[in-house]
Design an enzyme around this catalytic site. Structure first.
Site, PDB file in Angstrom:
ATOM      1  N   HIS A   1       0.821  -1.306  -0.073  1.00  0.00           N
ATOM      2  CA  HIS A   1      -0.041   0.042  -0.136  1.00  0.00           C
ATOM      3  C   HIS A   1       1.006   1.111   0.056  1.00  0.00           C
ATOM      4  O   HIS A   1       2.260   1.348   0.166  1.00  0.00           O
ATOM      5  CB  HIS A   1      -1.031   0.011   1.127  1.00  0.00           C
ATOM      6  CG  HIS A   1      -0.300  -0.142   2.624  1.00  0.00           C
ATOM      7  ND1 HIS A   1      -0.373  -1.184   3.282  1.00  0.00           N
ATOM      8  CD2 HIS A   1       0.485   1.098   3.138  1.00  0.00           C
ATOM      9  CE1 HIS A   1       0.316  -0.586   4.447  1.00  0.00           C
ATOM     10  NE2 HIS A   1       0.798   0.530   4.411  1.00  0.00           N
TER      11      HIS A   1
HETATM   12  P1  TYD Z   1      -2.073  -2.524   7.768  1.00  0.00           P
HETATM   13  O1  TYD Z   1      -1.127  -1.198   8.009  1.00  0.00           O
HETATM   14  O2  TYD Z   1      -2.800  -2.778   6.864  1.00  0.00           O
HETATM   15  O3  TYD Z   1      -0.917  -3.803   7.959  1.00  0.00           O
HETATM   16  P2  TYD Z   1      -0.330  -4.395   6.633  1.00  0.00           P
HETATM   17  O4  TYD Z   1      -0.313  -3.722   5.416  1.00  0.00           O
HETATM   18  O5  TYD Z   1       0.997  -4.918   7.155  1.00  0.00           O
HETATM   19  O6  TYD Z   1      -1.146  -5.599   6.308  1.00  0.00           O
HETATM   20  O7  TYD Z   1      -2.735  -2.990   9.344  1.00  0.00           O
HETATM   21  C1  TYD Z   1      -3.367  -3.987   9.372  1.00  0.00           C
HETATM   22  C2  TYD Z   1      -4.698  -3.909  10.537  1.00  0.00           C
HETATM   23  O8  TYD Z   1      -4.148  -3.288  11.648  1.00  0.00           O
HETATM   24  C3  TYD Z   1      -5.327  -2.579   9.966  1.00  0.00           C
HETATM   25  O9  TYD Z   1      -6.618  -3.091   9.049  1.00  0.00           O
HETATM   26  C4  TYD Z   1      -5.932  -1.811  11.103  1.00  0.00           C
HETATM   27  C5  TYD Z   1      -4.801  -2.197  12.115  1.00  0.00           C
HETATM   28  N1  TYD Z   1      -3.834  -1.097  12.366  1.00  0.00           N
HETATM   29  C6  TYD Z   1      -4.226  -0.264  13.646  1.00  0.00           C
HETATM   30  O10 TYD Z   1      -5.454  -0.398  14.310  1.00  0.00           O
HETATM   31  N2  TYD Z   1      -3.360   0.492  14.146  1.00  0.00           N
HETATM   32  C7  TYD Z   1      -2.273   0.724  13.390  1.00  0.00           C
HETATM   33  O11 TYD Z   1      -1.525   1.613  13.819  1.00  0.00           O
HETATM   34  C8  TYD Z   1      -1.822   0.018  12.403  1.00  0.00           C
HETATM   35  C9  TYD Z   1      -0.481   0.268  11.667  1.00  0.00           C
HETATM   36  C10 TYD Z   1      -2.573  -0.964  12.031  1.00  0.00           C
END
Ligand code: TYD
Length: 128
Positions: free
Chosen positions: A39
């Site tokens: 992303h």
């Molecule tokens: P995401 O940033 O989508 O992780 P990745 O790209 O590595 O899969 O985060 C996964 C989930 O975690 C997202 O849907 C919401 C939660 N999240 C939070 O609640 N707070 C945060 O600071 C982060 C980074 C994620």
């Protein structure tokens, strides 16, 4: 700080990172060779640090891609807004810590690559 008792690293807001720190999160217990992220963010800046193990981070500004291997907890990779990132966890027990300049906000994410290309459109460059 190198020390015979073990090494110590520190990061101070606005000094070692070019922004005021609002959030720290870390990703761990990831199976070897699993890929995360895929992303971009519209406004978020962050510093990624590999606390343990090894990470491959591929940055993409919509025109060029650059590959970084992080395997030293004393080093970090600054990721600016408008840059697509893929993160590969290369070893078991790899821990990726991120320091961010904003609170979590889902509307800041661009998760669709075609949408990212329209958003990026030459506005941002990978600076590292
Ligand atoms: P995401 O940033 O989508 O992780 P990745 O790209 O590595 O899969 O985060 C996964 C989930 O975690 C997202 O849907 C919401 C939660 N999240 C939070 O609640 N707070 C945060 O600071 C982060 C980074 C994620």
């Amino acid at each position: 700080m190198k020390d015979p008792r073990g090494d110590l690293s520190f990061i101070e807001s606005n000094k070692h990172i070019p922004f005021p720190l609002k959030r720290v999160y870390y990703i761990y217990n990831v199976p070897k060779n699993e890929r995360r992220a895929s992303h971009a963010h519209k406004e978020l800046s962050q510093l990624a640090v590999c606390l343990s193990g090894a990470l491959e981070i591929i940055l993409d500004d919509g025109f060029n891609k650059k590959d970084f291997i992080l395997n030293d907890p004393s080093k970090g990779l600054l990721i600016l807004p408008g840059i697509w990132r893929d993160i590969n966890f290369l070893e078991n027990s790899t821990i990726c810590m991120c320091l961010a300049d904003r609170y979590y906000s889902e509307i800041d994410y661009i998760r669709d690559y075609e949408e990212f290309l329209k958003f990026a459109n030459g506005k941002n460059e990978i600076i590292n």
